[in-house]
Design a protein around this motif. Structure first.
Motif, short mmCIF file in Angstrom:
data_model
loop_
_atom_site.label_atom_id
_atom_site.label_comp_id
_atom_site.label_asym_id
_atom_site.label_seq_id
_atom_site.Cartn_x
_atom_site.Cartn_y
_atom_site.Cartn_z
N PHE A 179 0.82 -1.21 0.00
CA PHE A 179 0.00 0.00 0.00
C PHE A 179 0.86 1.26 0.00
O PHE A 179 0.37 2.34 -0.34
CB PHE A 179 -0.93 0.02 1.22
N GLY A 180 2.11 1.12 0.40
CA GLY A 180 3.01 2.27 0.39
C GLY A 180 3.46 2.66 -1.01
O GLY A 180 3.90 3.80 -1.21
N TRP A 181 3.34 1.76 -1.98
CA TRP A 181 3.77 2.09 -3.33
C TRP A 181 2.91 3.19 -3.96
O TRP A 181 3.46 4.19 -4.42
CB TRP A 181 3.79 0.83 -4.20
N PRO A 182 1.58 3.04 -3.97
CA PRO A 182 0.79 4.16 -4.50
C PRO A 182 0.88 5.42 -3.64
O PRO A 182 0.79 6.53 -4.16
CB PRO A 182 -0.64 3.61 -4.53
N VAL A 183 1.10 5.26 -2.33
CA VAL A 183 1.26 6.45 -1.48
C VAL A 183 2.55 7.18 -1.85
O VAL A 183 2.59 8.42 -1.92
CB VAL A 183 1.26 6.05 0.01
N GLY A 184 3.63 6.44 -2.10
CA GLY A 184 4.86 7.07 -2.57
C GLY A 184 4.67 7.80 -3.87
O GLY A 184 5.20 8.91 -4.06
N ALA A 185 3.89 7.20 -4.77
CA ALA A 185 3.60 7.88 -6.04
C ALA A 185 2.80 9.16 -5.80
O ALA A 185 3.05 10.19 -6.45
CB ALA A 185 2.82 6.93 -6.96
N LEU A 186 1.86 9.13 -4.86
CA LEU A 186 1.05 10.32 -4.56
C LEU A 186 1.89 11.42 -3.92
O LEU A 186 1.71 12.61 -4.23
CB LEU A 186 -0.11 9.94 -3.63
N LEU A 187 2.82 11.05 -3.04
CA LEU A 187 3.71 12.06 -2.44
C LEU A 187 4.55 12.74 -3.52
O LEU A 187 4.71 13.97 -3.53
CB LEU A 187 4.61 11.42 -1.40
N ALA A 188 5.10 11.94 -4.43
CA ALA A 188 5.90 12.52 -5.52
C ALA A 188 5.04 13.38 -6.43
O ALA A 188 5.47 14.45 -6.88
CB ALA A 188 6.57 11.40 -6.32
N ALA A 189 3.80 12.93 -6.69
CA ALA A 189 2.90 13.71 -7.54
C ALA A 189 2.54 15.04 -6.88
O ALA A 189 2.47 16.08 -7.55
CB ALA A 189 1.64 12.90 -7.83
N GLY A 190 2.33 15.01 -5.55
CA GLY A 190 2.03 16.27 -4.84
C GLY A 190 3.18 17.25 -4.90
O GLY A 190 2.99 18.45 -5.14
N ALA A 191 4.39 16.74 -4.69
CA ALA A 191 5.56 17.62 -4.80
C ALA A 191 5.72 18.14 -6.22
O ALA A 191 6.08 19.30 -6.44
CB ALA A 191 6.81 16.85 -4.37
N ALA A 192 5.43 17.29 -7.21
CA ALA A 192 5.53 17.72 -8.61
C ALA A 192 4.52 18.81 -8.92
O ALA A 192 4.80 19.72 -9.71
CB ALA A 192 5.33 16.52 -9.53
N TRP A 193 3.33 18.73 -8.31
CA TRP A 193 2.32 19.77 -8.54
C TRP A 193 2.83 21.12 -8.00
O TRP A 193 2.70 22.14 -8.68
CB TRP A 193 1.01 19.40 -7.85
N VAL A 194 3.42 21.09 -6.81
CA VAL A 194 3.95 22.34 -6.23
C VAL A 194 5.08 22.89 -7.10
O VAL A 194 5.12 24.08 -7.42
CB VAL A 194 4.44 22.09 -4.79
N VAL A 195 6.00 22.01 -7.51
CA VAL A 195 7.12 22.45 -8.34
C VAL A 195 6.60 22.94 -9.69
O VAL A 195 7.02 23.99 -10.20
CB VAL A 195 8.12 21.30 -8.55
N ILE A 209 1.75 16.17 -17.43
CA ILE A 209 2.75 15.14 -17.71
C ILE A 209 3.88 15.18 -16.70
O ILE A 209 4.47 14.14 -16.37
CB ILE A 209 3.28 15.30 -19.16
N PHE A 210 4.17 16.36 -16.16
CA PHE A 210 5.20 16.46 -15.12
C PHE A 210 4.76 15.71 -13.86
O PHE A 210 5.56 15.00 -13.24
CB PHE A 210 5.45 17.93 -14.79
N ILE A 211 3.50 15.83 -13.51
CA ILE A 211 2.97 15.11 -12.34
C ILE A 211 2.97 13.60 -12.59
O ILE A 211 3.38 12.81 -11.72
CB ILE A 211 1.55 15.62 -12.00
N LEU A 212 2.53 13.18 -13.77
CA LEU A 212 2.47 11.75 -14.08
C LEU A 212 3.87 11.12 -14.05
O LEU A 212 4.07 10.07 -13.44
CB LEU A 212 1.83 11.54 -15.45
N GLY A 213 4.83 11.77 -14.70
CA GLY A 213 6.18 11.22 -14.71
C GLY A 213 6.79 11.16 -13.33
O GLY A 213 7.46 10.18 -12.97
N SER A 214 6.58 12.20 -12.52
CA SER A 214 7.12 12.21 -11.16
C SER A 214 6.46 11.14 -10.30
O SER A 214 7.13 10.53 -9.45
CB SER A 214 6.92 13.60 -10.54
N ALA A 215 5.17 10.90 -10.50
CA ALA A 215 4.48 9.85 -9.75
C ALA A 215 5.07 8.48 -10.06
O ALA A 215 5.24 7.64 -9.17
CB ALA A 215 2.98 9.87 -10.07
N VAL A 216 5.40 8.24 -11.32
CA VAL A 216 6.02 6.97 -11.70
C VAL A 216 7.39 6.83 -11.03
O VAL A 216 7.75 5.76 -10.52
CB VAL A 216 6.14 6.86 -13.23
#
Length: 434
Positions: free
Chosen positions: A164-180, A313-320
């Motif tokens: 369950f931590g895998w999608p959460v890690g992707a969401l954390l990266a996506a959130g940071a990517a949104w801010v950036v 696309i920046f959010i999607l790539g960062s989430a991956v």
């Protein structure tokens, strides 16, 4: 997009090298290369989405990978009850106060008429909010980090299965990517690169210094596995009976079985992501992204919101990339912020994409496996080669000592040489975009 016979041959060569490693060295080493190759291929897919689809030059991959690892820790590690009782609520309350301060300042700036009063109000909100935030947050952090700092000293996690931590890690990266992305995507490509690198370093600095979050440089170890431990297999009567029937050593067989289990999980994720990435690339959305990449002015003239698509696309790539980071932390069984270096988690991933072929998902996967194999194997091969070359030289010779000492740098030399050769003879990569 289908694979040609040449593409299939390239994949066969790479996997042939890995199989040869299993026969010549050990299958533990070969399967270790496969598992990290799968994770590296997922990282390369994420960067390929940003660069190959949209032309976004993100050199802050390291930060998003680290956030993915943090997600695995937050979800899987058990909560530290004493730390929560001592200051957990104050830490959470301080973070909420900090967030409310930012929201209040933004609303004041948006709703008040332009002028000195608006600037003064925003500054007042930020200053007062900052001191209130620090007063609550710092007291909570001090209380949490004082709880048995040698073994815990942090809040822990939710105690859930690490998967369950895998999608959460992707969401954390996506959130940071949104801010950036909201702040930096309007910049020119070279400024975007500098901004993303700076953000990545900030993320790593936070992970190193905020012990309450993930123990900082003390590291979080013992992250629960999604597969059995080797010792559990060695104590299983059924497993022992099976390996004895086949004539295998139980210790070796248990280690290989665990790596095969990890390989099954990682391969499933990679295949799913590859299918989704290919479907998106061949859809009208993918054609729109490539049109924006090739000519932003023309795409904008046709009514496309270039900035919004870049952010998407920046959010999607960062989430991956964050997903890959969570998987890597799961495989390692620990989160060590000090090991996140730009050379390993940014430069090497970019080499994978460039060598494999930017804009081609299969090329990114091929580059992930090939470059990781070389990254692991070149140094021991180089040391053996230099040892053979210098075997006839006299002991104590300065040239022999110099060559033997230089063998440690074969890895970096080889990466640079491969990159130069590919850019010279196949500038679009081994499997170029079609």
């Amino acid at each position: 997009m289908t694979l040609t016979s040449r593409d299939i041959l390239l994949f066969a060569v790479v996997f042939g090298l890995i199989v040869a490693t299993g026969f010549l060295q050990s299958w533990n080493v070969a399967l270790g290369i496969v598992n990290m190759g799968l994770i590296s291929a997922i990282m390369a897919l994420g960067v390929n989405m940003q660069w190959g689809y949209a032309g976004l030059f993100n050199i802050g991959v390291m930060g998003f990978v680290a956030l993915g690892g943090l997600g695995a820790v937050i979800v899987s590690m058990p909560p530290v009850g004493e730390a929560w009782a001592a200051g957990g609520l104050r830490v959470v309350g301080g973070l909420l106060l900090g967030l409310l301060t930012i929201v209040a300042a933004a609303k004041a700036w948006k709703r008040m008429p332009a002028g000195r009063a608006r600037a003064a109000a925003m500054i007042a909100i930020l200053v007062v909010g900052f001191f209130v935030f620090r007063n609550v947050f710092d007291a909570g952090v001090a209380a949490v980090e004082a709880i048995d700092p040698a073994t815990t000293g942090y809040l822990g996690g939710l105690g859930l299965p690490v998967i369950f931590g895998w999608p959460v890690g992707a969401l954390l990266a996506a959130g940071a990517a949104w801010v950036v992305g909201k702040t930096a995507l309007g910049l020119r490509s070279d400024y975007l690169a500098i901004a993303t690198l700076g953000i990545a370093e900030i993320i790593i600095a936070i992970l190193k210094n905020e012990d309450w979050l993930a123990r900082g440089v003390k590291n979080v170890i013992g992250i629960p596995r999604p597969v059995p431990y080797e010792i559990q297999l060695q104590k299983s009567p059924g497993f022992i009976e099976w390996v004895n029937a086949w004539g295998f050593d139980p210790m070796t067989a248990s280690a290989i079985s665990v790596k095969l289990a990890y390989m099954g999980l990682f391969l499933g994720v990679l295949v799913l992501l590859l299918w989704l990435a290919q479907s998106a690339l061949n859809s009208p959305w993918g054609r729109m992204m490539r049109a924006i990449r090739d000519n932003e002015v023309a795409a904008e003239a046709m009514g496309k919101d270039v900035t919004a698509r870049h952010l998407q696309i920046f959010i999607l790539g960062s989430a991956v990339c964050g997903l890959a980071g969570a998987m890597m932390t799961t495989l390692d069984g620990q989160l060590t912020p000090g090991t996140y270096q730009p050379l390993r988690f940014t430069f090497l991933v970019w080499v994978m994409v460039i060598v494999g072929g930017s804009g081609n998902n299969f090329g990114a996967v091929l580059g992930g496996f090939l470059i990781w194999f070389l990254w692991v194997m070149v140094e021991p091969i180089g040391q053996s080669l230099i040892g053979l070359v210098t075997s006839g030289m006299a002991e104590g010779s300065w040239l022999k000592e110099h060559l033997l000492d230089s063998a440690a740098h074969m890895r970096l030399l080889t990466m640079g040489l491969i990159l130069l050769l590919v850019l010279r003879f196949s500038p679009r990569g081994l499997i170029p975009e079609r």
